[in-house]
Motif scaffolding. Sequence first.
Motif, mmCIF file in Angstrom:
data_model
loop_
_atom_site.group_PDB
_atom_site.id
_atom_site.type_symbol
_atom_site.label_atom_id
_atom_site.label_comp_id
_atom_site.label_asym_id
_atom_site.label_seq_id
_atom_site.Cartn_x
_atom_site.Cartn_y
_atom_site.Cartn_z
ATOM 1 N N LEU A 1 32.800 40.110 44.631
ATOM 2 C CA LEU A 1 34.083 40.748 44.941
ATOM 3 C C LEU A 1 35.248 39.827 44.597
ATOM 4 C CD1 LEU A 1 33.134 42.358 48.372
ATOM 5 C CD2 LEU A 1 33.765 43.607 46.289
ATOM 6 N N GLN A 2 35.100 38.553 44.915
ATOM 7 C CA GLN A 2 36.156 37.602 44.565
ATOM 8 C C GLN A 2 36.371 37.544 43.053
ATOM 9 O OE1 GLN A 2 34.568 34.077 46.709
ATOM 10 N NE2 GLN A 2 36.533 34.026 47.768
ATOM 11 N N ALA A 3 35.272 37.569 42.306
ATOM 12 C CA ALA A 3 35.372 37.518 40.844
ATOM 13 C C ALA A 3 36.073 38.745 40.275
ATOM 14 C CB ALA A 3 33.981 37.373 40.228
ATOM 15 N N GLN A 4 36.060 39.857 41.025
ATOM 16 C CA GLN A 4 36.750 41.070 40.582
ATOM 17 C C GLN A 4 38.210 41.097 41.038
ATOM 18 O OE1 GLN A 4 34.557 42.549 38.554
ATOM 19 N NE2 GLN A 4 33.203 40.993 39.456
ATOM 20 N N GLY A 5 38.655 40.019 41.670
ATOM 21 C CA GLY A 5 40.025 39.954 42.148
ATOM 22 C C GLY A 5 40.225 40.562 43.522
ATOM 23 N N GLN A 6 39.142 40.904 44.204
ATOM 24 C CA GLN A 6 39.248 41.473 45.543
ATOM 25 C C GLN A 6 39.451 40.373 46.583
ATOM 26 O OE1 GLN A 6 39.321 44.818 45.900
ATOM 27 N NE2 GLN A 6 39.039 44.965 43.687
ATOM 28 N N ARG A 7 39.847 40.801 47.778
ATOM 29 C CA ARG A 7 40.006 39.880 48.910
ATOM 30 C C ARG A 7 39.052 40.322 50.018
ATOM 31 N NH1 ARG A 7 44.382 36.505 48.615
ATOM 32 N NH2 ARG A 7 45.897 36.958 46.971
ATOM 33 N N PRO A 8 37.791 39.935 49.908
ATOM 34 C CA PRO A 8 36.808 40.387 50.895
ATOM 35 C C PRO A 8 36.905 39.623 52.215
ATOM 36 C CG PRO A 8 35.763 38.931 49.325
ATOM 37 C CD PRO A 8 37.179 39.105 48.846
ATOM 38 N N ALA A 9 36.510 40.287 53.285
ATOM 39 C CA ALA A 9 36.305 39.643 54.580
ATOM 40 C C ALA A 9 34.860 39.882 54.976
ATOM 41 C CB ALA A 9 37.262 40.214 55.628
ATOM 42 N N LEU A 10 34.336 39.018 55.817
ATOM 43 C CA LEU A 10 32.931 39.078 56.202
ATOM 44 C C LEU A 10 32.827 39.219 57.714
ATOM 45 C CD1 LEU A 10 29.889 38.743 55.668
ATOM 46 C CD2 LEU A 10 30.252 36.272 55.596
#
Length: 353
Positions: free
Chosen positions: A66-75
């Motif tokens: 997700l980070q590589a796609q430019g997203q800002r994920p939370a866990l």
Amino acid sequence: MPSLLTWLLLPLSWLYAGVMAVRNALYRSGTKPSVRFTEVPVINVGNLRVGGTGKTPHVAWVVAWLQAQGQRPALLSRGYGRRTRGYRRATTADTAATIGDEPLQQFRHFGSQVAVAVSEDRVAGIRQLLQEVPATTAVVLDDAYQHRRVQPTVNILLTEQERPFYEDFVLPVGRLRESRAGAVRADVVIVTKCPAYLSATIRQEITRRIERYTRPAVPVLFSCYHYGAAVPLTAKAPPEPGSEVVVLTGIAQPEPLLEHLRSAGYRIVYHARFPDHHAFTAAELWELTAQLAPGQSVLTTQKDAARLLEPTLAAVVADMPVFYIPIEVRFLADGEARLAALLTPYFQPHAVV
């Protein structure tokens, strides 16, 4: 042939499976309410059995993708094994005792780039996360396959190649948390801990058996572990292949690590094996240290290392030649591309920053 104990436990297994089947039916019918979040996609990584299918490195793969796609994920995790209750967002002051070993491992791995939180109530936890971190574009749930109060956007089901769910049974006869029929909720199934050379013929047979329980056209993918070089917990030189080592684990399935270490040339002289999520004590570590011969080192997992860094263990760990072996997930054949193709439609393009 089944043992006498198996026959004696079967009624309990049927009862447990029946209770879970009724529970699932109540959620499926809407009698028990569940929440589907519309603000951001929610990706769950879970399994049908108790422990040991490789959730932590697969969660890390999803977050990194997700980070590589430019997203800002939370866990968001339950925080199994922690000594706190309720919602808690990870900070640099947290330990395995306050948030659990797996969330702590993820927090230290991703740093401030990924918000990591724990909550027994995943619905309340997601809402709190989105309120505290409004820039979040995706929430990754760790081990929430049976947490039916949340309807994930994508449900990723993991099953071990050596212990597939279709050959297992419900507790207490087997290790399943619910019956094999629960696989019908999966949007993708990943067969984990495979040998990198697993043949296409075997993959096809496993896929055929899994497809008996999933919805039509649900992808079945295969992954393996890639082990990195030993990382020191203290300022000591890592052991060279061929060295004698003691292995320290508190995980459900240490066998893949042991196999890797042997194939890498390490000579395992002793395996100090503890239960999954075991809270190590200073006395246990002092005893282990006292048994080390000159030149021997202690090798452990990254998950165990999170618990070894508890403040109460700092004094003993500082004197130990202890190192952890990092792992990452790699997919066989075209598995990575197929999983990316499944996830991509749920996200709007973002610039990578």
